[in-house]
Design a protein around this motif. Structure first.
Motif, PDB file in Angstrom:
ATOM      1  N   ILE A 193       0.827  -1.204   0.000  1.00 29.75           N
ATOM      2  CA  ILE A 193       0.000   0.000   0.000  1.00 29.75           C
ATOM      3  C   ILE A 193       0.861   1.252   0.000  1.00 29.75           C
ATOM      4  N   GLN A 194       2.030   1.212   0.644  1.00 23.82           N
ATOM      5  CA  GLN A 194       2.934   2.360   0.594  1.00 23.82           C
ATOM      6  C   GLN A 194       3.429   2.607  -0.829  1.00 23.82           C
ATOM      7  N   LEU A 195       3.737   1.514  -1.520  1.00 26.47           N
ATOM      8  CA  LEU A 195       4.186   1.639  -2.911  1.00 26.47           C
ATOM      9  C   LEU A 195       3.068   2.189  -3.796  1.00 26.47           C
ATOM     10  N   VAL A 196       1.860   1.642  -3.632  1.00 26.02           N
ATOM     11  CA  VAL A 196       0.723   2.097  -4.432  1.00 26.02           C
ATOM     12  C   VAL A 196       0.448   3.579  -4.163  1.00 26.02           C
ATOM     13  N   THR A 197       0.454   3.973  -2.888  1.00 26.79           N
ATOM     14  CA  THR A 197       0.195   5.364  -2.527  1.00 26.79           C
ATOM     15  C   THR A 197       1.260   6.293  -3.098  1.00 26.79           C
ATOM     16  N   PHE A 198       2.522   5.858  -2.989  1.00 27.53           N
ATOM     17  CA  PHE A 198       3.614   6.689  -3.504  1.00 27.53           C
ATOM     18  C   PHE A 198       3.512   6.859  -5.014  1.00 27.53           C
ATOM     19  N   VAL A 199       3.237   5.766  -5.727  1.00 24.39           N
ATOM     20  CA  VAL A 199       3.152   5.829  -7.194  1.00 24.39           C
ATOM     21  C   VAL A 199       1.988   6.719  -7.629  1.00 24.39           C
ATOM     22  N   LEU A 200       0.814   6.513  -7.024  1.00 24.87           N
ATOM     23  CA  LEU A 200      -0.353   7.315  -7.401  1.00 24.87           C
ATOM     24  C   LEU A 200      -0.139   8.795  -7.093  1.00 24.87           C
ATOM     25  N   SER A 201       0.404   9.096  -5.904  1.00 27.77           N
ATOM     26  CA  SER A 201       0.656  10.495  -5.543  1.00 27.77           C
ATOM     27  C   SER A 201       1.649  11.132  -6.507  1.00 27.77           C
ATOM     28  N   SER A 202       2.708  10.395  -6.833  1.00 28.24           N
ATOM     29  CA  SER A 202       3.729  10.925  -7.734  1.00 28.24           C
ATOM     30  C   SER A 202       3.153  11.176  -9.121  1.00 28.24           C
ATOM     31  N   VAL A 203       2.350  10.226  -9.616  1.00 28.99           N
ATOM     32  CA  VAL A 203       1.772  10.370 -10.950  1.00 28.99           C
ATOM     33  C   VAL A 203       0.850  11.583 -10.998  1.00 28.99           C
ATOM     34  N   VAL A 204      -0.046  11.714 -10.012  1.00 32.50           N
ATOM     35  CA  VAL A 204      -1.010  12.823 -10.013  1.00 32.50           C
ATOM     36  C   VAL A 204      -0.299  14.163  -9.890  1.00 32.50           C
ATOM     37  N   ILE A 205       0.585  14.293  -8.901  1.00 32.26           N
ATOM     38  CA  ILE A 205       1.216  15.586  -8.629  1.00 32.26           C
ATOM     39  C   ILE A 205       2.223  15.962  -9.711  1.00 32.26           C
ATOM     40  N   SER A 241      -3.016  34.611 -10.395  1.00 30.13           N
ATOM     41  CA  SER A 241      -3.760  33.975  -9.305  1.00 30.13           C
ATOM     42  C   SER A 241      -3.657  32.453  -9.394  1.00 30.13           C
ATOM     43  N   HIS A 242      -3.877  31.923 -10.601  1.00 29.46           N
ATOM     44  CA  HIS A 242      -3.807  30.468 -10.777  1.00 29.46           C
ATOM     45  C   HIS A 242      -2.404  29.949 -10.491  1.00 29.46           C
ATOM     46  N   LEU A 243      -1.379  30.643 -10.978  1.00 26.62           N
ATOM     47  CA  LEU A 243      -0.007  30.191 -10.777  1.00 26.62           C
ATOM     48  C   LEU A 243       0.373  30.214  -9.299  1.00 26.62           C
ATOM     49  N   THR A 244      -0.043  31.259  -8.583  1.00 26.74           N
ATOM     50  CA  THR A 244       0.225  31.349  -7.142  1.00 26.74           C
ATOM     51  C   THR A 244      -0.393  30.182  -6.399  1.00 26.74           C
ATOM     52  N   LEU A 245      -1.644  29.895  -6.686  1.00 25.24           N
ATOM     53  CA  LEU A 245      -2.347  28.798  -6.023  1.00 25.24           C
ATOM     54  C   LEU A 245      -1.718  27.452  -6.358  1.00 25.24           C
ATOM     55  N   PHE A 246      -1.373  27.244  -7.623  1.00 25.37           N
ATOM     56  CA  PHE A 246      -0.805  25.963  -8.026  1.00 25.37           C
ATOM     57  C   PHE A 246       0.539  25.717  -7.350  1.00 25.37           C
ATOM     58  N   LEU A 247       1.378  26.734  -7.279  1.00 27.40           N
ATOM     59  CA  LEU A 247       2.689  26.573  -6.654  1.00 27.40           C
ATOM     60  C   LEU A 247       2.558  26.287  -5.161  1.00 27.40           C
ATOM     61  N   MET A 248       1.604  26.951  -4.499  1.00 23.26           N
ATOM     62  CA  MET A 248       1.376  26.700  -3.074  1.00 23.26           C
ATOM     63  C   MET A 248       0.970  25.245  -2.849  1.00 23.26           C
ATOM     64  N   SER A 249       0.001  24.771  -3.602  1.00 22.07           N
ATOM     65  CA  SER A 249      -0.510  23.410  -3.429  1.00 22.07           C
ATOM     66  C   SER A 249       0.548  22.368  -3.770  1.00 22.07           C
ATOM     67  N   THR A 250       1.299  22.612  -4.851  1.00 22.88           N
ATOM     68  CA  THR A 250       2.287  21.644  -5.292  1.00 22.88           C
ATOM     69  C   THR A 250       3.426  21.511  -4.301  1.00 22.88           C
ATOM     70  N   ALA A 251       3.910  22.633  -3.783  1.00 23.99           N
ATOM     71  CA  ALA A 251       5.024  22.597  -2.843  1.00 23.99           C
ATOM     72  C   ALA A 251       4.677  21.782  -1.599  1.00 23.99           C
ATOM     73  N   VAL A 252       3.479  22.018  -1.061  1.00 23.02           N
ATOM     74  CA  VAL A 252       3.059  21.298   0.144  1.00 23.02           C
ATOM     75  C   VAL A 252       2.874  19.812  -0.148  1.00 23.02           C
ATOM     76  N   SER A 253       2.247  19.471  -1.252  1.00 23.75           N
ATOM     77  CA  SER A 253       1.946  18.072  -1.562  1.00 23.75           C
ATOM     78  C   SER A 253       3.198  17.265  -1.888  1.00 23.75           C
ATOM     79  N   ILE A 254       4.149  17.870  -2.594  1.00 24.71           N
ATOM     80  CA  ILE A 254       5.415  17.167  -2.861  1.00 24.71           C
ATOM     81  C   ILE A 254       6.128  16.868  -1.552  1.00 24.71           C
ATOM     82  N   LEU A 255       6.131  17.839  -0.653  1.00 25.61           N
ATOM     83  CA  LEU A 255       6.762  17.639   0.654  1.00 25.61           C
ATOM     84  C   LEU A 255       6.090  16.523   1.437  1.00 25.61           C
ATOM     85  N   LEU A 256       4.762  16.415   1.319  1.00 26.21           N
ATOM     86  CA  LEU A 256       4.020  15.430   2.106  1.00 26.21           C
ATOM     87  C   LEU A 256       4.011  14.034   1.493  1.00 26.21           C
ATOM     88  N   TYR A 257       3.778  13.944   0.174  1.00 21.91           N
ATOM     89  CA  TYR A 257       3.421  12.649  -0.399  1.00 21.91           C
ATOM     90  C   TYR A 257       4.344  12.125  -1.490  1.00 21.91           C
TER      91      TYR A 257
END
Length: 326
Positions: A193-205, A241-257
């Motif tokens: 499940i860790q592998l599946v979660t990592f692969v899916l998170s990486s693919v989406v983000i 506005s879109h670029l600011t929001l996308f960079l905020m979300s991406t930075a946090v999610s890469i750090l987490l997942y």
């Protein structure tokens, strides 16, 4: 992997800061949650009632506001209850549902932000064909694909997580049912499940990041070819506005997942998760209203009309009082 869970409830440890500090945090969090609801609902009302905003960009923004209303509601009310009442338990079913909704909505957000980057690409790089390419049929289909894709993307990992055996402990070192702290409580082998979660998170983000970067490379190239400084500024403001929001979300999610974390550093996930689930939905209405000239103009008109109506009522009252005095 059979489901033979020993614990009927989990305990969300949250932040170990003391009861008085928890009350203070709860008051701040309640204010932020109220402003998040008010801001996103206001955006939805403005978009729905203003004909000038019935465009693909604001159609996507309206869906993003709905998403953020749901996203903050998944974590904040339970967190508030835990802080104010001291009751930190959550049922097994409730924990699984919260975990699924959190990652489902996160995935939809990335898909939606990617669609918005493509919309900005078409608007700036192909302005004459914009109405034909981004017609209402295409926009509705794109949004439906975002929601359906998010639903199925996290369905299989959630099914696996619900079937694990949790017998090490029932204390989750987090303020909501995040996947990694939850998995550390399992007695079952969690490598799959860790592998599946990592692969899916990486693919989406990372796929969303790649597509957005490609879109903005074309956008920047098109903006630099605009001959006037005013034109370049106007074109950039439509994307800021879109670029600011996308960079905020991406930075946090890469750090987490995406970046692997050790068990000892699980506590460090709380602050980025707090930013992702609470602060980002709160900031989105302000980002889009403060950086968008059209929305600011419409808000100015609304408040201007409100002030004019109040002034007219005051003048009527004064005339009535004058008539009575006479």
């Amino acid at each position: 992997m059979e489901n033979h869970t020993r614990y009927e409830d989990f305990v969300l440890l949250g932040f170990l800061i003391g009861h008085k500090a928890e009350i203070s945090v709860a008051m701040v969090l309640l204010a932020i949650y109220f402003l998040t609801l008010s801001g996103n609902i206001s955006i939805l009302i403005i978009i729905a009632t203003t004909t000038r905003l019935h465009t693909p960009m604001y159609f996507f923004l309206g869906n993003l506001s709905v998403l953020d209303l749901a996203f903050s509601t998944v974590t904040v009310p339970i967190f508030l209850r835990n802080l104010l009442s001291g009751i930190k338990t959550i049922s097994f079913a409730g924990c699984m549902a919260q975990s699924y909704c959190y990652f489902f909505l996160s995935t939809v957000e990335y898909f939606l932000l990617t669609c918005m980057s493509y919309d900005r690409y078409v608007a700036i790089c192909n302005p004459l064909r914009y109405s034909a390419i981004m017609n209402s049929h295409v926009c509705v289909q794109a949004v439906l694909l975002c929601w359906v894709g998010g639903f199925f993307s996290v369905l299989y990992p959630t099914i696996i997580i619900t079937r694990l055996s949790y017998c090490k402990s029932n204390i989750i070192d987090h303020f909501f049912c995040d996947s990694e702290p939850l998995l550390q409580l399992s007695c079952t082998d969690i490598r799959l499940i860790q592998l599946v979660t990592f692969v899916l998170s990486s693919v989406v983000i990372l796929s969303s990041l790649a597509l957005t970067v490609i879109s903005y490379l074309y956008i920047v190239s098109a903006i630099l070819r605009i001959p006037t400084g005013a034109g370049r500024k106007k074109a950039f403001n439509t994307c800021a506005s879109h670029l600011t929001l996308f960079l905020m979300s991406t930075a946090v999610s890469i750090l987490l997942y995406v970046i692997p974390s050790e068990k000892s550093s699980l506590g460090a996930r709380k602050i980025p998760a707090l930013l992702s689930s609470i602060v980002n939905p709160f900031l989105i209405p302000f980002i889009y209203t403060l950086r968008n000239d059209l929305v600011k103009g419409i808000l100015g008109e609304i408040f201007g009309q409100g002030k004019a109506a109040v002034a007219q009522k005051m003048q009527k009252l004064l005339r009535m009082e004058s008539a009575v005095a006479f």
